[in-house]
Design a protein around this motif. Structure first.
Motif, PDB file in Angstrom:
ATOM      1  N   ALA A 105      -7.417   6.751   5.500  1.00  0.00           N
ATOM      2  CA  ALA A 105      -7.412   6.263   6.724  1.00  0.00           C
ATOM      3  C   ALA A 105      -6.311   6.840   7.583  1.00  0.00           C
ATOM      4  N   LEU A 106      -5.183   7.103   6.956  1.00  0.00           N
ATOM      5  CA  LEU A 106      -3.906   7.608   7.572  1.00  0.00           C
ATOM      6  C   LEU A 106      -3.953   9.180   7.907  1.00  0.00           C
ATOM      7  N   LEU A 107      -4.952   9.627   7.288  1.00  0.00           N
ATOM      8  CA  LEU A 107      -5.083  11.384   7.501  1.00  0.00           C
ATOM      9  C   LEU A 107      -4.009  11.832   6.860  1.00  0.00           C
ATOM     10  N   LEU A 108      -3.530  11.417   6.008  1.00  0.00           N
ATOM     11  CA  LEU A 108      -2.173  12.155   5.257  1.00  0.00           C
ATOM     12  C   LEU A 108      -2.555  13.448   4.409  1.00  0.00           C
ATOM     13  N   GLY A 109      -1.925  14.287   4.131  1.00  0.00           N
ATOM     14  CA  GLY A 109      -2.203  15.391   3.339  1.00  0.00           C
ATOM     15  C   GLY A 109      -0.863  15.833   2.467  1.00  0.00           C
ATOM     16  N   PRO A 110      -0.774  16.468   1.747  1.00  0.00           N
ATOM     17  CA  PRO A 110       0.341  17.307   1.050  1.00  0.00           C
ATOM     18  C   PRO A 110       0.982  18.061   1.891  1.00  0.00           C
ATOM     19  N   ILE A 111       2.227  18.234   2.095  1.00  0.00           N
ATOM     20  CA  ILE A 111       3.003  19.228   2.656  1.00  0.00           C
ATOM     21  C   ILE A 111       2.900  20.583   1.685  1.00  0.00           C
ATOM     22  N   LEU A 149       1.005  -1.098  -0.032  1.00  0.00           N
ATOM     23  CA  LEU A 149       0.017  -0.117   0.054  1.00  0.00           C
ATOM     24  C   LEU A 149       0.909   1.226   0.089  1.00  0.00           C
ATOM     25  N   ARG A 150       0.405   2.123  -0.880  1.00  0.00           N
ATOM     26  CA  ARG A 150       1.393   3.248  -0.896  1.00  0.00           C
ATOM     27  C   ARG A 150       0.770   4.710  -0.968  1.00  0.00           C
ATOM     28  N   TYR A 151       1.155   5.480  -0.361  1.00  0.00           N
ATOM     29  CA  TYR A 151       0.586   6.946  -0.379  1.00  0.00           C
ATOM     30  C   TYR A 151       1.678   8.086  -1.094  1.00  0.00           C
ATOM     31  N   GLU A 152       1.190   8.524  -1.811  1.00  0.00           N
ATOM     32  CA  GLU A 152       2.333   9.590  -2.530  1.00  0.00           C
ATOM     33  C   GLU A 152       1.623  11.175  -2.935  1.00  0.00           C
ATOM     34  N   ALA A 153       2.224  12.062  -2.467  1.00  0.00           N
ATOM     35  CA  ALA A 153       1.755  13.384  -2.702  1.00  0.00           C
ATOM     36  C   ALA A 153       2.906  14.141  -3.311  1.00  0.00           C
ATOM     37  N   THR A 154       2.429  15.331  -4.301  1.00  0.00           N
ATOM     38  CA  THR A 154       3.475  16.308  -4.409  1.00  0.00           C
ATOM     39  C   THR A 154       3.065  17.524  -3.529  1.00  0.00           C
ATOM     40  N   SER A 155       3.304  18.676  -3.764  1.00  0.00           N
ATOM     41  CA  SER A 155       3.316  19.890  -2.689  1.00  0.00           C
ATOM     42  C   SER A 155       1.616  20.532  -3.189  1.00  0.00           C
ATOM     43  N   TRP A 156       1.189  19.826  -4.125  1.00  0.00           N
ATOM     44  CA  TRP A 156       0.057  20.260  -4.542  1.00  0.00           C
ATOM     45  C   TRP A 156      -1.274  19.476  -4.234  1.00  0.00           C
ATOM     46  N   ILE A 157      -1.221  18.181  -4.408  1.00  0.00           N
ATOM     47  CA  ILE A 157      -2.243  17.256  -4.508  1.00  0.00           C
ATOM     48  C   ILE A 157      -1.676  15.880  -4.080  1.00  0.00           C
TER      49      ILE A 157
END
Lengths: 199, 225
Positions: free
Chosen positions: B56-62, B39-47
Motif C-alpha cells: 500500500a505504501l508503494l515502497l521498494g528496495p533501494i 506494522l513494519r516494512y524492511e528491505a535489503t538492496s535486493w528484495i
C-alpha cells in the motif's frame, strides 16, 4: 605525450560538464493513469515537476544533484592537477576517484529508475491502460558523462611510466656502449694493426 | 613501502567484503504503530524482506546491490592483479570511487523515502530508519578510499629509484672559469717554469743519440766499398 595528457584532461572536464548539465535536464517522466485525470511527474536530479501543477516543484526522491556536482568538481580538479608535472601524482587518483563516484551514482540511479518503472507498471489502473515511465534526454546525458569521465580518467593514468622518458629527452642524452670493442657512435671504424701493416 | 602497499591490498579486500555483505543487510525500514499493532516494512538492496503494508505504501528496495557488488569485484580483482601487474592498482581507486557514489546514492534514497512518506500526510507518523546495510556500505566506502590511497605508489620513490641505477650526470651551472668538481685549482705560472726546466735535462742524454745517426748512413756505404 603532452597531447594525450591534454586529451585525458579535456575528456574529464567534458564528462564533468555534461554531468552537471545533465543533472538539470529532465531524466524521466512518469505518467499515472490510475485515478481521475492523468498525472505526469517529470524528474531531474534535483526536483520533480507535476503536471497538472500542484504548488511548487518539490525535491526529487533521488535528489542526486549535489553528489553529481561534487563528483564533477573532483573530476575537474583532478584534470587540472594532472596537467601539472609536480602534482600529477595527486591529480590522477583524484580524477579516477571522481570519475568512479560519478559512474557509481549514475549506475545506481539507472537501476533505481528501472525499479520504479517496474513498480508503477504494477499499480492499479483503469480501463486497461497502463502507467508509463519514459526515459528522457537527461538520463542519456549523465550516462554519457559517466562513460566519458571513466575514459578520461583511464587515459590520465596510463602515461604513468612516460614522464621518466620525457624528462630524459629534454636533458642530456648519454649513450652507453655495451661492449668496448664497438665502434663509438658517429666515429669511423679504426682498422686493426695487422690491416694497417699489410699494405 | 612494500608493507604499506600490501596492507593497502588487504584493506581493499576488507572493503570489498564489507560492500558485498552490506547489500544483504537491511537497507532501511519503515515502522508505524496503528491501534496498538506494529506494522513494519524492511528491505535489503535486493528484495523486500517484510511488508506488513502489503504494497500500500508503494515502497521498494533501494537498488544499490548490483553497483556495490560490481565495485567490490573490480576492487578485489585489481588487488589480486596488482601483485603481478602494478598498473592494476588504479582499479582499487575506481572501485573505491564507485562505492562512495553508491553509498551516497543509498543515503539519498533513504532520505527520499522519508520525504515520500511525509507527503502522504498520514495521521500517524512513519518511523523511517536507515538500516545496517547502508551504514555498512558507508563504512566500506570509507575503508575503500583509505585502502585505495595506501595501495597506490608514491611517485617520488618511482623517480628516485631509476635515478640511482642510471648514470648520474653533474651539470655545473655558472661560467666555465669555475673550478670543476673534485679538482684542484690549477696554478699556472710556477708550473710552467718547472716544466721548461725538466724537459731540458732529459734532452742532454739525447745528445749522444744524434751522433749515432750519421754512423748509420756509413754502414751501408761499407758494403758498397
Amino acid at each position: 605525450m603532452i597531447d594525450r595528457r591534454k586529451i585525458a584532461a579535456l575528456l574529464l572536464i567534458l564528462g564533468a560538464a555534461l554531468a552537471v548539465v545533465g543533472s538539470f535536464e529532465d531524466t524521466y517522466r512518469t505518467i499515472y493513469r490510475g485515478f481521475g485525470p492523468d498525472q505526469s511527474m517529470t524528474t531531474t536530479l534535483w526536483i520533480v515537476t507535476l503536471d497538472p501543477p500542484q504548488g511548487d516543484p518539490r525535491d526529487a526522491y533521488q535528489a542526486l544533484g549535489w553528489p553529481v556536482v561534487i563528483a564533477a568538481v573532483l573530476m575537474v580538479v583532478g584534470a587540472v592537477l594532472t596537467t601539472r608535472q609536480r602534482v600529477a601524482f595527486v591529480g590522477k587518483p583524484v580524477a579516477m576517484g571522481g570519475a568512479g563516484a560519478l559512474a557509481g551514482i549514475v549506475f545506481t540511479y539507472l537501476l533505481q529508475v528501472q525499479r520504479e518503472a517496474k513498480t508503477i507498471s504494477e499499480w492499479p489502473v483503469e480501463n486497461g491502460r497502463s502507467n508509463v515511465l519514459d526515459i528522457l534526454g537527461g538520463m542519456y546525458v549523465i550516462g554519457a558523462a559517466a562513460i566519458i569521465g571513466l575514459v578520461g580518467a583511464g587515459l590520465a593514468q596510463r602515461r604513468q611510466q612516460e614522464p621518466v622518458e620525457e624528462a630524459d629527452e629534454e636533458e642530456v642524452v648519454v649513450h652507453q656502449l655495451g661492449n668496448d670493442d664497438d665502434t663509438p657512435p658517429f666515429g669511423i671504424a679504426i682498422p686493426d694493426d695487422e690491416q694497417r701493416e699489410t699494405p | 613501502m612494500t608493507t604499506r602497499r600490501a596492507f593497502g591490498a588487504i584493506l581493499v579486500f576488507v572493503a570489498a567484503g564489507l560492500a558485498v555483505a552490506a547489500t544483504f543487510l537491511s537497507a532501511y525500514s519503515v515502522q508505524v504503530e496503528v491501534q496498538g499493532r506494529t506494522l513494519r516494512y524492511e528491505a535489503t538492496s535486493w528484495i523486500t524482506e517484510r511488508d506488513d503494508f502489503r504494497g500500500a505504501l508503494l515502497l521498494g528496495p533501494i537498488e544499490f546491490g548490483e553497483p556495490a557488488v560490481a565495485a567490490a569485484l573490480v576492487m578485489a580483482l585489481c588487488a589480486v592483479l596488482s601483485f603481478r601487474v602494478p598498473a592494476a592498482r588504479v582499479g582499487s581507486l575506481l572501485g573505491a570511487g564507485v562505492l562512495v557514489g553508491v553509498a551516497w546514492s543509498a543515503v539519498v534514497g533513504v532520505r527520499g523515502t522519508i520525504e515520500k512518506l511525509r507527503e502522504l500526510d498520514a495521521p500517524v507518523p512513519f518511523d523511517v530508519e536507515q538500516g545496517d546495510g547502508v551504514t555498512m556500505l558507508i563504512v566500506a566506502a570509507g575503508v575503500g578510499v583509505v585502502s585505495a590511497v595506501l595501495h597506490q605508489e608514491l611517485p617520488r620513490r618511482v623517480l628516485s629509484e631509476p635515478a640511482a641505477d642510471d648514470v648520474v650526470i653533474h651539470q655545473i651551472e655558472g661560467d666555465d672559469s669555475e673550478t670543476p668538481p673534485y679538482g684542484f685549482p690549477v696554478l699556472v705560472e710556477p708550473l710552467e717554469h718547472r716544466e721548461f726546466e725538466k724537459p731540458q735535462e732529459p734532452k742532454a742524454p739525447e745528445g749522444p743519440s744524434e751522433p749515432e745517426e750519421p754512423t748509420k748512413p756509413e754502414e751501408p756505404k761499407e758494403p758498397r766499398a
